[in-house]
Design a protein around this motif. Structure first.
Motif, PDB file in Angstrom:
ATOM      1  N   ASN A 234       0.803  -1.142  -0.204  1.00 11.21           N
ATOM      2  CA  ASN A 234       0.189  -0.064   0.070  1.00 11.21           C
ATOM      3  C   ASN A 234       0.956   1.202  -0.036  1.00 11.21           C
ATOM      4  O   ASN A 234       0.950   1.825   0.878  1.00 11.21           O
ATOM      5  CB  ASN A 234      -0.804   0.101   1.328  1.00 11.21           C
ATOM      6  CG  ASN A 234      -1.945  -1.210   1.267  1.00 11.21           C
ATOM      7  OD1 ASN A 234      -2.955  -1.237   0.558  1.00 11.21           O
ATOM      8  ND2 ASN A 234      -1.513  -2.185   1.978  1.00 11.21           N
ATOM      9  N   LYS A 235       1.574   1.574  -1.111  1.00  9.05           N
ATOM     10  CA  LYS A 235       2.456   2.755  -1.096  1.00  9.05           C
ATOM     11  C   LYS A 235       2.093   3.733  -0.955  1.00  9.05           C
ATOM     12  O   LYS A 235       2.639   4.748  -0.497  1.00  9.05           O
ATOM     13  CB  LYS A 235       3.299   2.313  -2.538  1.00  9.05           C
ATOM     14  CG  LYS A 235       4.021   1.167  -2.653  1.00  9.05           C
ATOM     15  CD  LYS A 235       4.886   1.141  -3.903  1.00  9.05           C
ATOM     16  CE  LYS A 235       6.077   0.089  -4.112  1.00  9.05           C
ATOM     17  NZ  LYS A 235       5.083  -1.333  -3.846  1.00  9.05           N
ATOM     18  N   LEU A 236       0.687   4.058  -1.275  1.00  4.90           N
ATOM     19  CA  LEU A 236       0.060   5.447  -1.076  1.00  4.90           C
ATOM     20  C   LEU A 236      -0.093   5.646   0.243  1.00  4.90           C
ATOM     21  O   LEU A 236       0.000   6.884   0.784  1.00  4.90           O
ATOM     22  CB  LEU A 236      -1.491   5.403  -1.682  1.00  4.90           C
ATOM     23  CG  LEU A 236      -1.590   5.424  -3.414  1.00  4.90           C
ATOM     24  CD1 LEU A 236      -2.888   5.342  -3.687  1.00  4.90           C
ATOM     25  CD2 LEU A 236      -0.805   6.856  -3.716  1.00  4.90           C
ATOM     26  N   MET A 237      -0.133   4.739   1.147  1.00  8.01           N
ATOM     27  CA  MET A 237      -0.054   4.936   2.492  1.00  8.01           C
ATOM     28  C   MET A 237       1.367   5.731   3.188  1.00  8.01           C
ATOM     29  O   MET A 237       1.205   6.497   3.988  1.00  8.01           O
ATOM     30  CB  MET A 237      -0.317   3.501   3.587  1.00  8.01           C
ATOM     31  CG  MET A 237      -1.703   3.174   3.326  1.00  8.01           C
ATOM     32  SD  MET A 237      -2.936   4.234   4.047  1.00  8.01           S
ATOM     33  CE  MET A 237      -2.283   4.932   5.551  1.00  8.01           C
ATOM     34  N   ILE A 238       2.459   5.111   2.486  1.00  9.26           N
ATOM     35  CA  ILE A 238       3.608   5.566   2.868  1.00  9.26           C
ATOM     36  C   ILE A 238       3.543   7.172   2.424  1.00  9.26           C
ATOM     37  O   ILE A 238       4.080   7.858   3.162  1.00  9.26           O
ATOM     38  CB  ILE A 238       4.832   4.860   2.124  1.00  9.26           C
ATOM     39  CG1 ILE A 238       4.902   3.567   2.373  1.00  9.26           C
ATOM     40  CG2 ILE A 238       6.120   5.692   2.053  1.00  9.26           C
ATOM     41  CD1 ILE A 238       5.768   2.743   1.633  1.00  9.26           C
ATOM     42  N   VAL A 239       3.060   7.491   1.279  1.00 12.00           N
ATOM     43  CA  VAL A 239       3.080   8.953   1.031  1.00 12.00           C
ATOM     44  C   VAL A 239       2.153   9.808   1.896  1.00 12.00           C
ATOM     45  O   VAL A 239       2.315  10.844   2.259  1.00 12.00           O
ATOM     46  CB  VAL A 239       2.529   9.149  -0.719  1.00 12.00           C
ATOM     47  CG1 VAL A 239       2.200  10.458  -0.959  1.00 12.00           C
ATOM     48  CG2 VAL A 239       3.358   8.352  -1.600  1.00 12.00           C
TER      49      VAL A 239
END
Length: 354
Positions: A234-239
């Motif tokens: 869930n790379k958008l969570m890192i952002v």
């Protein structure tokens, strides 16, 4: 029946103990606060705060901006993990996490409390630790990188000792995130580094039990890695976590500018005050007192004394402390007290019914 009574007594003791500890901490914080300000100067400052109410309001609003970011992150992480949660859980975890950060040395109490509260709320030990640890590491890493870039390129200088302590604090704070990231991508290298530091710690008597310390290190890394594995999908969570971390940094370090504007000080630009405040906050993090008390005030005095006249400087520092320290503490104390009393009442009703 005996087991139920024993459990009820334990819950009652815990609730009462929590209340007493929180009351004592709050009283200690109030007693050690500097009270040397002149009343006449205070009246002048208060009238200025009323006249420039929009900046006074903005200074106090920043804490709620920070909490909103927390709620968005915690709520999103819970949703991604398939945990049903209303607004109450993320909000409580945020408010009380900020509270325990303020009342513990080196701001160490926030994350442990958040993990414990997630677990107590039924999120689960693994998921609760993953949410808290991954958020903390990513948020701190993103903020530290931004701070280093800002301090290196801003051209703004503070008092020499404040600059030195602040830079050491930033670099020191990057040790744990860097180690965790190495363990995530190069586990063998990461654990070899960790074991080397533990052996050095044993030799210089900082580490008493190598085996227990190694087990603790492995557990902490596993908690973080479980969070990283989740976030890697869930790379958008890192952002999102990084963005909210940066929003928090700007909100927190904007408070002194709003304080100065509320006091009719217009000679300093927003950017200059913002960078100077970064120096103050990172320098004060070295103090082993709740919320950096003592060193935070000294740092603020050292930086802003040239821009605020005599007696008004004390009241400017006090209002700054109210906005960034006492507002979170008073809200958190009230919140914790309500939870403790509610738990106590529920337990007494259950005991009475049995």
């Amino acid at each position: 029946m005996k087991e139920k009574n024993s459990g009820a007594k334990k819950k009652i003791f815990t609730a009462v103990f929590f209340l007493i500890v929180n009351v004592v901490v709050l009283l200690v914080l109030i007693l050690i606060e500097d009270k040397s300000g002149n009343i006449a100067d205070g009246k002048v400052v208060f009238s200025l705060l009323k006249k420039n109410w929009i900046f006074t309001f903005l200074a106090l609003l920043m804490f709620f901006v920070i909490v909103t970011g927390d709620v968005v992150v915690f709520g999103s992480l819970l949703k991604k993990m398939g945990k049903k949660s209303r607004l109450g859980l993320p909000l409580t975890v945020s408010v009380l996490g900020r509270y325990y950060d303020r009342i513990t040395p080196w701001s160490m109490g926030g994350e442990p409390f958040q993990m414990g509260y997630f677990i107590a709320s039924g999120v689960g030990a693994g998921d609760g630790c993953a949410i808290t640890m991954s958020r903390h590491i990513i948020r701190f890493s993103a903020t530290a990188v931004a701070v280093i870039a800002i301090l290196a390129s801003s051209g703004v200088a503070a008092t020499l000792w404040v600059m030195i302590v602040a830079i050491l604090s930033v670099l020191g704070g990057l040790i744990v995130p860097a180690f965790m990231l190495i363990c995530a991508f190069k586990p063998k290298i990461g654990f070899a580094i960790g074991r080397w530091f533990l052996r050095v710690g044993v030799k210089i008597k900082l580490v008493k039990d190598y085996q227990k310390s190694e087990e603790k290190m492995m557990k902490e890394v596993d908690k973080f890695l479980s969070g990283i594995r989740f976030l890697s999908k869930n790379k958008l969570m890192i952002v999102l976590i990084g963005f909210c971390g940066l929003t928090e940094m700007f909100a927190y370090n904007s408070v002194p500018y709003f304080v100065l504007r509320a006091l009719d000080v217009t000679a300093l630009s927003y950017w200059r005050v913002f960078v100077l405040c970064i120096y103050v906050n990172y320098a004060s993090s070295f103090a082993p007192t709740p919320g950096g008390s003592g060193l935070a005030e000294l740092s603020f005095y050292a930086i802003f004394a040239a821009f605020i006249g005599g007696g008004q400087l004390f009241w400017a520092v006090l209002f700054w402390r109210i906005a960034v320290f006492y507002v979170p503490v008073l809200i958190g104390f009230t919140w914790q007290s309500v939870l403790s009393v509610r738990s106590l009442v529920t337990t007494l009703k259950e005991k009475k019914s049995t």
